[in-house]
Design a protein around this motif. Structure first.
Motif, PDB file in Angstrom:
ATOM      1  N   UNK A 131       9.406  60.620   3.177  1.00 60.68           N
ATOM      2  CA  UNK A 131      10.782  60.291   3.442  1.00 60.68           C
ATOM      3  C   UNK A 131      11.564  59.683   2.506  1.00 60.68           C
ATOM      4  N   UNK A 132      12.806  59.891   2.423  1.00 62.28           N
ATOM      5  CA  UNK A 132      13.595  58.856   1.382  1.00 62.28           C
ATOM      6  C   UNK A 132      14.285  57.961   2.383  1.00 62.28           C
ATOM      7  N   UNK A 133      14.168  56.657   2.433  1.00 63.91           N
ATOM      8  CA  UNK A 133      14.970  55.947   3.329  1.00 63.91           C
ATOM      9  C   UNK A 133      15.391  54.688   2.521  1.00 63.91           C
ATOM     10  N   UNK A 134      16.869  54.691   2.326  1.00 68.82           N
ATOM     11  CA  UNK A 134      17.609  53.824   1.417  1.00 68.82           C
ATOM     12  C   UNK A 134      17.125  53.787   0.048  1.00 68.82           C
ATOM     13  N   UNK A 135      16.986  55.154  -0.401  1.00 67.33           N
ATOM     14  CA  UNK A 135      16.343  55.385  -1.877  1.00 67.33           C
ATOM     15  C   UNK A 135      15.105  54.744  -2.117  1.00 67.33           C
ATOM     16  N   UNK A 136      14.072  54.656  -0.868  1.00 64.06           N
ATOM     17  CA  UNK A 136      12.812  54.204  -1.164  1.00 64.06           C
ATOM     18  C   UNK A 136      11.876  55.253  -0.485  1.00 64.06           C
ATOM     19  N   UNK A 137      11.021  56.007  -1.270  1.00 62.89           N
ATOM     20  CA  UNK A 137       9.881  56.720  -0.898  1.00 62.89           C
ATOM     21  C   UNK A 137       8.881  56.102   0.244  1.00 62.89           C
ATOM     22  N   UNK A 138       8.720  56.602   1.382  1.00 61.18           N
ATOM     23  CA  UNK A 138       7.790  55.990   2.537  1.00 61.18           C
ATOM     24  C   UNK A 138       7.214  57.063   2.943  1.00 61.18           C
ATOM     25  N   UNK A 139       6.044  56.792   3.494  1.00 60.81           N
ATOM     26  CA  UNK A 139       5.036  57.709   4.261  1.00 60.81           C
ATOM     27  C   UNK A 139       4.857  57.305   5.586  1.00 60.81           C
ATOM     28  N   UNK A 140       4.937  57.826   6.987  1.00 58.49           N
ATOM     29  CA  UNK A 140       4.734  57.509   8.218  1.00 58.49           C
ATOM     30  C   UNK A 140       3.194  57.279   8.206  1.00 58.49           C
ATOM     31  N   UNK A 141       2.898  56.103   9.032  1.00 60.58           N
ATOM     32  CA  UNK A 141       1.435  55.785   9.308  1.00 60.58           C
ATOM     33  C   UNK A 141       1.607  55.571  10.918  1.00 60.58           C
ATOM     34  N   UNK A 142       0.609  56.131  11.532  1.00 61.38           N
ATOM     35  CA  UNK A 142       0.322  56.038  12.818  1.00 61.38           C
ATOM     36  C   UNK A 142      -0.765  55.188  13.278  1.00 61.38           C
ATOM     37  N   UNK A 143      -0.570  54.257  14.017  1.00 58.11           N
ATOM     38  CA  UNK A 143      -1.559  53.279  14.378  1.00 58.11           C
ATOM     39  C   UNK A 143      -1.921  53.163  15.794  1.00 58.11           C
ATOM     40  N   UNK A 144      -3.261  53.351  16.200  1.00 58.02           N
ATOM     41  CA  UNK A 144      -3.360  53.154  17.627  1.00 58.02           C
ATOM     42  C   UNK A 144      -4.215  51.948  17.928  1.00 58.02           C
ATOM     43  N   UNK A 145      -3.405  51.381  18.988  1.00 55.18           N
ATOM     44  CA  UNK A 145      -3.969  50.044  19.346  1.00 55.18           C
ATOM     45  C   UNK A 145      -5.188  50.119  20.181  1.00 55.18           C
ATOM     46  N   UNK A 146      -6.047  49.384  19.814  1.00 58.43           N
ATOM     47  CA  UNK A 146      -7.311  49.323  20.468  1.00 58.43           C
ATOM     48  C   UNK A 146      -7.504  48.783  21.773  1.00 58.43           C
ATOM     49  N   UNK A 147      -6.596  47.961  22.068  1.00 60.84           N
ATOM     50  CA  UNK A 147      -6.283  47.553  23.391  1.00 60.84           C
ATOM     51  C   UNK A 147      -4.867  47.280  23.525  1.00 60.84           C
ATOM     52  N   UNK A 148      -4.276  47.928  24.485  1.00 61.68           N
ATOM     53  CA  UNK A 148      -2.879  48.020  24.626  1.00 61.68           C
ATOM     54  C   UNK A 148      -2.210  46.752  25.401  1.00 61.68           C
ATOM     55  N   UNK A 149      -1.418  45.900  24.748  1.00 56.83           N
ATOM     56  CA  UNK A 149      -0.897  44.926  25.839  1.00 56.83           C
ATOM     57  C   UNK A 149      -0.277  45.560  27.135  1.00 56.83           C
ATOM     58  N   UNK A 150      -0.261  44.725  28.124  1.00 60.90           N
ATOM     59  CA  UNK A 150       0.430  45.170  29.594  1.00 60.90           C
ATOM     60  C   UNK A 150       1.946  45.611  29.395  1.00 60.90           C
ATOM     61  N   UNK A 151       2.317  44.734  28.498  1.00 63.39           N
ATOM     62  CA  UNK A 151       3.748  44.798  28.074  1.00 63.39           C
ATOM     63  C   UNK A 151       4.203  46.152  27.207  1.00 63.39           C
ATOM     64  N   UNK A 152       3.535  46.730  26.714  1.00 63.36           N
ATOM     65  CA  UNK A 152       3.526  47.720  25.702  1.00 63.36           C
ATOM     66  C   UNK A 152       4.677  48.781  26.377  1.00 63.36           C
ATOM     67  N   UNK A 153       5.846  49.128  25.568  1.00 61.80           N
ATOM     68  CA  UNK A 153       6.846  49.999  25.899  1.00 61.80           C
ATOM     69  C   UNK A 153       7.379  50.674  24.784  1.00 61.80           C
TER      70      UNK A 153
END
Length: 309
Positions: free
Chosen positions: A197-219
């Motif tokens: 994707x081109x965001x503000x003229x910068x080429x970026x790639x989306x990276x998805x990260x799975x939390x190993x243990x989710x905080x209770x406040x995760x929203x």
């Protein structure tokens, strides 16, 4: 004549002596501010990327027909199993008939409730309710969502193409929520986008990260910062960055010589390795028994040869 010659020699000698004294007073003196030797350290080169908490997959749950919502059995945050009944609806025909029976009396209403039952809507997957958009009694069309389900919450970040080489599926990263900056939690990279994707003229790639243990406040929607280790090395022989300077495109250091009592130092080119921003590994150009120095050039103040009376 001899006396005159002698006076000239003495005068020249005095002049030379005064010149040497004045030159010595005004010449710069090399003062050692700091010194250090190669020391083994565990170095980590890290960079931070801001992202956000989002659902990995989110789907709207709708009625198969235009209807009135009779009952919703779940609330936001509830864990749901695939096939579980999550709400009941009445088609337009059933809603009209039930309302007519209710107008006749309670017994007639109960009889038609048994004869003409409402339609159940079931969960299409395992997950949780992320949003409840409608309430019982509302009449909706097939296009309107009653609930929205998500299979899981993850952290999504956009990685600049210049940092792409540091990202690999399966790598572990540390993260924290901007709302809770002192609470770190660990995640694992589970997906790297194949499309940029081109965001503000910068080429970026989306990276998805799975939390190993989710905080209770995760929203969903929270801002999360990811701390990614680009390079690391344990026991790297290193010195503080303050001792390293650059000259003509080369990295150099000042090294003590055997004549250090005379304030003599050598300029040495060095090859650098991993850096954590404070310390840098020295790959070559410096031996463990050598001392690098940081010099402070100071001038002595000239003292006046004449004083005011």
């Amino acid at each position: 004549m001899k006396k005159k010659k002698k006076l000239i020699i003495i005068g020249v000698g005095i002049f030379v002596l005064i010149f040497i004294i004045i030159s010595g007073l005004s010449s710069p003196k090399q003062i050692i501010k700091q010194e250090a030797k190669l020391t083994p350290r565990d170095l980590r080169m890290e960079f931070r990327v801001a992202g956000g908490v989002t659902a990995r997959n989110m789907i709207p749950i709708k009625s198969p027909v235009p209807c009135r919502i009779e009952e919703i059995l779940v609330n936001e945050g509830d864990a749901i199993k695939k096939g579980q009944i999550i709400f009941w609806v009445s088609s337009s025909e059933r809603a009209a008939m039930i309302d007519a029976a209710r107008a006749v009396g309670e017994s007639e209403f109960q009889r038609w409730q048994e004869i003409y039952r409402p339609t159940p809507v079931v969960a299409p997957m395992n997950g949780f309710i992320i949003r409840r958009e409608k309430e019982p009694g509302q009449t909706i069309t097939q296009a309107e969502a009653v609930l929205r389900m998500a299979d899981d919450l993850i952290v999504s970040v956009n990685i600049d193409e210049t940092d792409f080489r540091y990202i690999k599926i399966g790598n572990k990263v540390n993260m924290f929520l901007d709302a809770y900056p002192n609470q770190y939690f660990e995640g694992i990279i589970e997906h790297i986008s194949y499309d940029s994707a081109n965001i503000n003229n910068v080429i970026v790639y989306e990276v998805k990260i799975r939390p190993l243990k989710k905080p209770e406040v995760f929203r969903s929607g929270m801002t999360a910062t990811t701390v990614i280790t680009a390079e690391s090395k344990d026991g790297a022989l290193s010195i503080p960055n303050v001792f390293i300077t650059e000259k003509d495109g080369k990295k150099i250091v000042k090294v003590k010589t055997e004549n250090s009592r005379k304030r003599e130092f050598k300029t040495r080119e060095v090859k650098l390795g991993v850096s954590d921003g404070k310390y840098t590994e020295i790959l070559s150009g410096l031996n463990p028994d050598e001392t690098v120095v940081l010099l402070d050039q100071k001038k002595k103040t000239k003292k006046s040869l004449m004083t005011k009376k």
